[in-house]
Scaffold this active site. Structure first.
Site, PDB file in Angstrom:
ATOM      1  N   TYR A 134       0.948  -1.297  -0.056  1.00 19.40           N
ATOM      2  CA  TYR A 134       0.071  -0.110   0.071  1.00 19.40           C
ATOM      3  C   TYR A 134       0.947   1.335  -0.090  1.00 19.40           C
ATOM      4  O   TYR A 134       1.735   1.350   0.611  1.00 19.40           O
ATOM      5  CB  TYR A 134      -0.836  -0.032   1.408  1.00 19.40           C
ATOM      6  CG  TYR A 134      -1.835   1.381   1.182  1.00 19.40           C
ATOM      7  CD1 TYR A 134      -2.875   1.470   0.478  1.00 19.40           C
ATOM      8  CD2 TYR A 134      -1.577   2.005   2.433  1.00 19.40           C
ATOM      9  CE1 TYR A 134      -3.495   2.507   0.559  1.00 19.40           C
ATOM     10  CE2 TYR A 134      -2.438   3.219   2.572  1.00 19.40           C
ATOM     11  CZ  TYR A 134      -3.363   3.566   1.576  1.00 19.40           C
ATOM     12  OH  TYR A 134      -4.125   4.553   1.759  1.00 19.40           O
ATOM     13  N   ASP A 170       9.339   3.083  -0.253  1.00 17.96           N
ATOM     14  CA  ASP A 170       8.347   3.623   0.778  1.00 17.96           C
ATOM     15  C   ASP A 170       8.642   3.183   2.117  1.00 17.96           C
ATOM     16  O   ASP A 170       7.850   2.029   2.420  1.00 17.96           O
ATOM     17  CB  ASP A 170       6.990   3.312  -0.014  1.00 17.96           C
ATOM     18  CG  ASP A 170       5.557   3.782   1.062  1.00 17.96           C
ATOM     19  OD1 ASP A 170       6.130   4.322   1.889  1.00 17.96           O
ATOM     20  OD2 ASP A 170       4.695   3.458   0.560  1.00 17.96           O
ATOM     21  N   LYS A 217       4.490   8.774   8.860  1.00 18.14           N
ATOM     22  CA  LYS A 217       4.079   8.133  10.323  1.00 18.14           C
ATOM     23  C   LYS A 217       4.791   8.689  11.332  1.00 18.14           C
ATOM     24  O   LYS A 217       4.707   9.729  11.931  1.00 18.14           O
ATOM     25  CB  LYS A 217       3.828   6.673  10.041  1.00 18.14           C
ATOM     26  CG  LYS A 217       2.782   6.464   9.060  1.00 18.14           C
ATOM     27  CD  LYS A 217       2.229   4.989   9.089  1.00 18.14           C
ATOM     28  CE  LYS A 217       0.935   4.798   8.526  1.00 18.14           C
ATOM     29  NZ  LYS A 217       1.074   3.973   7.175  1.00 18.14           N
TER      30      LYS A 217
HETATM   31  C1  PLP Z   1       0.235   4.427   5.721  1.00 15.80           C
HETATM   32  C2  PLP Z   1       1.165   4.199   4.595  1.00 15.80           C
HETATM   33  C3  PLP Z   1       1.182   5.316   3.340  1.00 15.80           C
HETATM   34  C4  PLP Z   1       0.033   6.309   3.387  1.00 15.80           C
HETATM   35  O1  PLP Z   1       0.315   7.195   4.543  1.00 15.80           O
HETATM   36  P1  PLP Z   1      -0.879   8.019   4.635  1.00 15.80           P
HETATM   37  O2  PLP Z   1      -0.274   9.046   5.608  1.00 15.80           O
HETATM   38  O3  PLP Z   1      -2.090   7.419   5.530  1.00 15.80           O
HETATM   39  O4  PLP Z   1      -1.511   8.921   3.495  1.00 15.80           O
HETATM   40  C5  PLP Z   1       1.926   4.983   2.311  1.00 15.80           C
HETATM   41  N1  PLP Z   1       2.934   4.093   2.468  1.00 15.80           N
HETATM   42  C6  PLP Z   1       2.936   3.147   3.525  1.00 15.80           C
HETATM   43  C7  PLP Z   1       3.666   1.847   3.154  1.00 15.80           C
HETATM   44  C8  PLP Z   1       1.983   3.343   4.314  1.00 15.80           C
HETATM   45  O5  PLP Z   1       2.153   2.390   5.572  1.00 15.80           O
END
Ligand code: PLP
Length: 428
Positions: A144, A239, A267
């Site tokens: 994701y 990511d 995060k």
């Molecule tokens: C949570 C997450 C996102 C998206 O971040 P948001 O702040 O919710 O938009 C993107 N990549 C990864 C790997 C994530 O865990």
């Protein structure tokens, strides 16, 4: 456990918001119960409006690595609030947080602060496309990367099938530019690049996957991605929005010694406030406006509250790297305990851990990709989840999510968690 007030609040919320929530997984629709409505949180505990107290293993889905309402972060925020919450003008705080991030992630030579992980990955993709002059990107099923159109495409059935829009509203044109392969699919990646590598602007990957449950990369997976992207002049985007700061200080790139061209963080770097970043090689990042022509902006980007919470969090983690090491060891201890409890109850589970993240798959086989994850037993998970919640253990309501441990979780928390887990496993 009484959830009367939460249930009433949920009914009211459902009238005015889709699913009663502002992000789908909070609705608990996958576990057939109604979500506790939260009133406050402190350290490793979270409290709902019915007065129930839980040991929290969601941690706001990752940010709360130092637990909730850490006194240093609270104090810094209180002072910052009084100076004004947003100026839309440069502050020294932005440079300070960027420099701190760079201490952990030296590969981020130049970076930009944004408000969410979604913005970070979306902007990194646009930059990769602009920089390479290519349209297509490669992602992996079960990873994701936020909810921007290009990244909301799920796997087709064949390895290199062009995607069907996996969410209505994503145009066919957009989804055709996103190619999806299986996570850990080393052969599939090699074959695809041999055939069509020159079309690919970037490969984006969760280098330790956490959004299909916790799935670590096979030994050769990340090196293969680095190798093929270099060979075909595509960019490699890590990511690390979730796994950053959690798998190791310096993230996955340091632990596995693979340096991507671009990195996305989120995060943890916001310390619980909306903040994320993307950055990487200077030669690439200088193409971002106003140094270059690739546009990206944000009214609240780099806002002083988010910068303040991020700075305090990273300062604490930087000052004492043993904090992260201790947290990882502690997580391993909890995982060992849970494995024993499952075995005692004769329940077949795979507990997969990386750093301070882990997940429990009700599956007899180790999970290496999304297909494996999806074959896990949903009914068992649901029952186990509800039994844990009733015993005051607050977990992500899906086995395709990761459980997060914080520095504030105590031996006593773990003892209570294991006691609850034993009873919950025995209920299956
Ligand atoms: C949570 C997450 C996102 C998206 O971040 P948001 O702040 O919710 O938009 C993107 N990549 C990864 C790997 C994530 O865990």
């Amino acid at each position: 456990m009484n959830l009367e007030k939460s249930a009433a609040a949920f009914e009211k919320a459902k009238k005015i918001m889709p699913g009663g929530v502002n992000s789908p997984v909070r609705s608990y629709s996958s576990v057939d119960c109604s979500p506790p409505f939260i009133s406050r949180a402190q350290g490793s505990k979270i409290f709902d409006i019915d007065g129930n107290k839980y040991i929290d293993y969601v941690g706001s889905w990752g940010p709360a690595i130092l637990g909730h309402a850490h006194p240093r972060i609270v104090e810094a925020l209180q002072k910052a609030v009084e100076r004004g919450t947003s100026f839309g003008a440069p502050t020294e705080l932005e440079t300070e947080l960027a420099e701190l991030v760079q201490k952990f992630y030296p590969s981020m030579q130049v970076m930009r602060m944004v408000n969410s992980g979604t913005e970070a990955t979306m902007s990194a993709i646009r930059l990769a496309r602009g920089f390479t002059g290519r349209d297509k990107i490669l992602k992996f099923s079960g990873c994701y990367h936020g909810h921007s159109d290009s990244l909301l495409v799920k796997a087709g059935s064949g390895a290199a099938t062009f995607g069907e829009p996996s969410s209505p509203g994503v145009t066919r044109g957009t989804s055709q530019d996103t190619i999806v392969l299986p996570y850990n699919g080393i052969k599939e990646v090699e074959k695809f690049f041999a055939e069509r590598g020159e079309e690919i602007a970037a490969v984006i990957v969760e280098p330790v996957a956490g959004n299909m449950g916790l799935v670590p990369p096979k030994k050769k997976f990340l090196p293969t991605l680095r190798q093929v992207t270099e060979k075909y002049n595509s960019l490699l985007i890590f990511d690390e929005v979730m796994c950053g700061f959690r798998v190791a200080p310096g993230g996955v790139q340091k632990k596995y010694k693979i340096i991507p061209d671009l990195t996305c963080l989120g995060k943890v770097i916001g310390g619980g406030l909306p903040c994320a970043a993307y950055g990487g090689r200077e030669e690439i990042m200088r193409n971002v406006s106003p140094d270059g022509k690739i546009y990206q902006a944000g009214t609240l980007s780099g806002n002083p509250l988010a910068m303040t919470a991020g700075i305090e969090t990273l300062k604490i983690l930087l000052k004492d790297t043993s904090l992260t090491e201790k947290l990882i060891k502690k997580t391993a201890k909890l995982v060992e305990g849970l494995k024993i409890k499952a075995e005692l109850a004769n329940v077949e589970v795979q507990i997969q851990q990386a750093g301070s993240m882990f997940s429990i798959f009700f599956n007899p086989k180790r999970v290496k990709n999304f297909e494996d994850a999806a074959s896990s037993n949903q009914e068992s998970f649901k029952k186990w989840f509800v039994a844990m919640l009733e015993r005051g253990i607050y977990l992500p309501p899906s086995q395709f999510e990761t459980i997060f441990v914080s520095t504030e979780h105590s031996d006593d928390d773990f003892a209570k968690t294991l006691e609850a887990a034993e009873a919950a496993f025995l209920k299956l």
